[in-house]
Write a protein that holds these residues in place. Structure first.
Motif, PDB file in Angstrom:
ATOM      1  N   SER A 297     -20.571  69.370  97.247  1.00 24.42           N
ATOM      2  CA  SER A 297     -19.618  70.325  96.677  1.00 24.42           C
ATOM      3  C   SER A 297     -18.477  70.640  97.633  1.00 24.42           C
ATOM      4  CB  SER A 297     -20.346  71.625  96.289  1.00 24.42           C
ATOM      5  OG  SER A 297     -19.430  72.624  95.902  1.00 24.42           O
TER       6      SER A 297
ATOM      7  N   ILE B 159     -24.902  71.068  99.761  1.00 31.08           N
ATOM      8  CA  ILE B 159     -23.692  71.773  99.327  1.00 31.08           C
ATOM      9  C   ILE B 159     -22.472  71.254 100.079  1.00 31.08           C
ATOM     10  CG2 ILE B 159     -22.498  74.002  99.407  1.00 31.08           C
ATOM     11  CD1 ILE B 159     -25.195  75.305  98.747  1.00 31.08           C
TER      12      ILE B 159
ATOM     13  N   VAL C 297     -19.509  78.356  96.733  1.00 32.46           N
ATOM     14  CA  VAL C 297     -20.865  77.882  96.448  1.00 32.46           C
ATOM     15  C   VAL C 297     -21.767  78.162  97.646  1.00 32.46           C
ATOM     16  CG1 VAL C 297     -22.304  75.841  96.051  1.00 32.46           C
ATOM     17  CG2 VAL C 297     -20.165  76.119  94.789  1.00 32.46           C
TER      18      VAL C 297
ATOM     19  N   TRP D 139     -20.113  76.494  91.125  1.00 38.65           N
ATOM     20  CA  TRP D 139     -20.031  75.048  91.350  1.00 38.65           C
ATOM     21  C   TRP D 139     -19.111  74.390  90.331  1.00 38.65           C
ATOM     22  CZ3 TRP D 139     -24.011  72.386  94.576  1.00 38.65           C
ATOM     23  CH2 TRP D 139     -23.829  71.009  94.643  1.00 38.65           C
TER      24      TRP D 139
ATOM     25  N   LEU E  14     -26.683  69.742  92.518  1.00 35.59           N
ATOM     26  CA  LEU E  14     -27.102  71.109  92.213  1.00 35.59           C
ATOM     27  C   LEU E  14     -28.615  71.197  92.027  1.00 35.59           C
ATOM     28  CD1 LEU E  14     -26.290  74.032  91.492  1.00 35.59           C
ATOM     29  CD2 LEU E  14     -26.018  73.244  89.117  1.00 35.59           C
TER      30      LEU E  14
END
Length: 335
Positions: free
Chosen positions: A110, A106, A115, A162, A51
């Motif tokens: 993730s 991302i 997100v 997230w 992040l």
């Protein structure tokens, strides 16, 4: 060309328009983790690292897009922007690469579609703010709204999605960061009024005049202060697990805010040395901002580090952000 890259690196690492700009990430991240939204703090740490870089790339993207769009105006008033010294195609390539780097992280860190969508929304809002023909920067009050929304989306919405935190946390953080970013861009328009007027840049301040802009800035800072106070109440009474921690945070925060008031009062007696921050913004807002966005995050991460030692790393990083914030606030000069 080598000197340009050295200047760029120095500005990114040490300048007030560089990496210190992501300091607004630490409050949402610390609040989300402290609120118990993440049961596995080790996994939360590794997610936080991904992040961090997503937010860094997006913030750098927005700054460079704005600098590219303002290169003619900046040159006219003598502002130095490293990307303006590069050929335009190279500048466009760099900004595109920054946005793409965020998407790449991302995908691998993730893999969440919400997100990615939140990140995309922040990218688009950043473009709408600076890039013609939309260029909301020159559309009066809409410039303040779009700027604040773009910043709040990356600093609050992306971390919230997230880590899948609660709606209450989202609401408190979104309002606090939105209003603070509104005050920041509002303040910059006051400080930059003469340059924008000279370049006929139709910001909110240029459209309504400096006197009215100062009045609305004061009002906005009061709303932002109230929002930060509400968030602090939530953190102290509903997030901090022990009575000792509640009393410590409350006492520490009170001391910081009172100290800010004393500093501003002393600075105003030395009118020749007072910074634009102390001149234009109320001491209560300055004290709350310093404590909520600067002091509290490293303290919060340090408390979490007792449960998961890896979170000592964001504690250290947020402490470095606090040092940068302190340095730039004391020596503040809008450039």
């Amino acid at each position: 060309m080598t000197s340009i890259w050295k200047y760029a690196l120095g500005e990114i690492l040490l300048g007030q328009r560089g990496i210190t700009k992501i300091s607004h990430l630490w409050l949402p991240l610390a609040t989300v983790l402290l609120s118990g939204s993440v049961s596995d703090l080790e996994a939360g740490f590794y997610g936080s690292i991904g992040l961090f870089f997503v937010v860094l790339f997006k913030v750098m993207f927005s700054i460079q897009v704005n600098d590219l769009c303002d290169r003619r105006e900046d040159k006219a008033v003598g502002k130095e922007r490293w990307i303006s010294h590069l050929p335009l195609p190279l500048g466009v390539f760099i900004t595109t690469a920054l946005a793409a780097a965020g998407f790449t992280i991302i995908i691998f860190a993730s893999g969440s579609i919400p997100v990615a969508l939140s990140y995309t929304a922040s990218i688009l809002l950043g473009l709408f703010y600076s890039l013609p023909p939309g260029r909301f920067k020159e559309r009066g009050i809409w410039g303040l709204i779009v700027y604040a929304l773009a910043a709040t989306t990356i600093y609050v919405l992306v971390p919230w999605v997230w880590f899948e935190s609660s709606l209450l946390v989202l609401g408190l953080l979104f309002l606090t960061v939105f209003l603070d970013k509104w005050v920041q861009v509002h303040f910059h328009q006051v400080v930059d009024y003469q340059a924008d007027l000279k370049n006929r840049t139709q910001t909110y301040a240029v459209k309504v005049g400096l006197a009215r802009t100062r009045k609305t800035l004061r009002m906005a800072s009061l709303f932002a202060s109230f929002s930060m106070g509400c968030l602090l109440v939530y953190i102290i009474f509903f997030v901090m697990p022990s009575t000792f921690q509640k009393i410590a945070i409350l006492g520490f925060g009170t001391a910081i805010i009172a100290g800010s008031g004393l500093y501003v009062r002393t600075a105003k007696k030395k009118a020749a040395r007072i910074s634009d921050l102390a001149r234009e913004l109320p001491w209560m807002y300055l004290g709350l901002t310093y404590f909520v966005f600067g002091v509290f995050p490293p303290v919060g991460f340090l408390l979490l580090a007792f449960k998961e030692p890896l979170l000592g790393i964001p504690a250290a990083l947020s402490a470095l952000s606090l040092l940068g914030l302190s340095w730039h606030s004391i020596r503040y000069k809008y450039t």
